[in-house]
Design a protein around this motif. Structure first.
Motif, short mmCIF file in Angstrom:
data_model
loop_
_atom_site.label_atom_id
_atom_site.label_comp_id
_atom_site.label_asym_id
_atom_site.label_seq_id
_atom_site.Cartn_x
_atom_site.Cartn_y
_atom_site.Cartn_z
N GLY A 157 53.74 7.98 -31.64
CA GLY A 157 54.16 6.77 -32.35
C GLY A 157 52.98 6.10 -33.04
O GLY A 157 53.10 5.66 -34.18
N ASN A 158 51.85 6.05 -32.36
CA ASN A 158 50.65 5.48 -32.97
C ASN A 158 50.20 6.32 -34.16
O ASN A 158 49.80 5.78 -35.20
CB ASN A 158 49.53 5.39 -31.94
N TYR A 159 50.28 7.64 -34.01
CA TYR A 159 49.89 8.54 -35.10
C TYR A 159 50.83 8.36 -36.30
O TYR A 159 50.37 8.29 -37.45
CB TYR A 159 49.91 9.98 -34.59
N ALA A 160 52.13 8.26 -36.05
CA ALA A 160 53.09 8.05 -37.13
C ALA A 160 52.80 6.75 -37.87
O ALA A 160 52.88 6.69 -39.10
CB ALA A 160 54.52 8.06 -36.58
N SER A 161 52.45 5.72 -37.12
CA SER A 161 52.11 4.44 -37.73
C SER A 161 50.87 4.57 -38.61
O SER A 161 50.83 4.04 -39.73
CB SER A 161 51.88 3.40 -36.63
N CYS A 162 49.89 5.30 -38.13
CA CYS A 162 48.68 5.53 -38.93
C CYS A 162 49.00 6.30 -40.21
O CYS A 162 48.51 5.97 -41.29
CB CYS A 162 47.63 6.29 -38.12
N ARG A 183 61.30 10.56 -36.62
CA ARG A 183 62.64 11.08 -36.35
C ARG A 183 62.62 12.00 -35.12
O ARG A 183 63.49 11.93 -34.26
CB ARG A 183 63.17 11.84 -37.58
N ALA A 184 61.61 12.85 -35.05
CA ALA A 184 61.48 13.76 -33.91
C ALA A 184 61.26 12.99 -32.61
O ALA A 184 61.84 13.33 -31.56
CB ALA A 184 60.33 14.75 -34.14
N MET A 185 60.45 11.94 -32.67
CA MET A 185 60.20 11.12 -31.47
C MET A 185 61.48 10.42 -31.03
O MET A 185 61.78 10.36 -29.84
CB MET A 185 59.12 10.07 -31.75
N TYR A 186 62.23 9.88 -31.98
CA TYR A 186 63.49 9.23 -31.66
C TYR A 186 64.44 10.21 -30.98
O TYR A 186 65.02 9.91 -29.92
CB TYR A 186 64.12 8.64 -32.92
N GLU A 187 64.59 11.39 -31.55
CA GLU A 187 65.49 12.39 -30.97
C GLU A 187 65.04 12.82 -29.58
O GLU A 187 65.86 13.01 -28.69
CB GLU A 187 65.61 13.59 -31.91
#
Length: 130
Positions: free
Chosen positions: A15-20, A35-39
């Motif tokens: 999540g931190n990486y996606a935010s970056c 999307r992958a993290m949510y799933e």
């Protein structure tokens, strides 16, 4: 092999990486990762868990930011009733889902006058609840 609690740590780091990625303009990569993290959170914790709802909310926010209104609408339509039931109408996550719902209705170039009025009503409700 790793322990199941390690997966929660990995998801948090992703999540931190996606935010970056989103912050440096690599939104397509961020969207795929979110999307992958949510799933994965749905698989691990179920749709009504707070972490799953937060993952969905983060994905919605990014979709709205990059103006992918149709995808944002679909995810909001799916998650908002779950957030309302699991967290209640006054919870911060639920209010942010509502705020983004209003933004989708208002900022969509194809928005009708009725959509804009509905967005206004939603935001008035959100502001009253805060």
């Amino acid at each position: 092999r790793y322990w199941s609690h390690d997966e929660q740590t990995i998801l948090a780091a992703q999540g931190n990486y996606a935010s970056c990625l989103a912050n440096i303009g690599r939104t397509d990569e961020a969207l795929v990762l979110e999307r992958a993290m949510y799933e994965r959170r749905v698989d691990l914790q179920g749709v009504a868990h707070g972490d799953t709802l937060l993952a969905a909310l983060n994905h919605v926010i990014l979709l709205v930011t990059v103006r992918r209104f149709r995808a944002a609408k679909e995810l909001i339509r799916k998650q908002l009733p779950i957030a309302l039931e699991a967290l209640g109408a006054d919870h911060d996550h639920t209010l942010k889902f509502q705020k983004n719902r209003a933004m989708v209705l208002y900022e969509d170039p194809a928005a009708s006058r009725d959509s804009v009025m509905q967005a206004r009503d939603i935001m008035e409700d959100v502001l009253q609840r805060r």
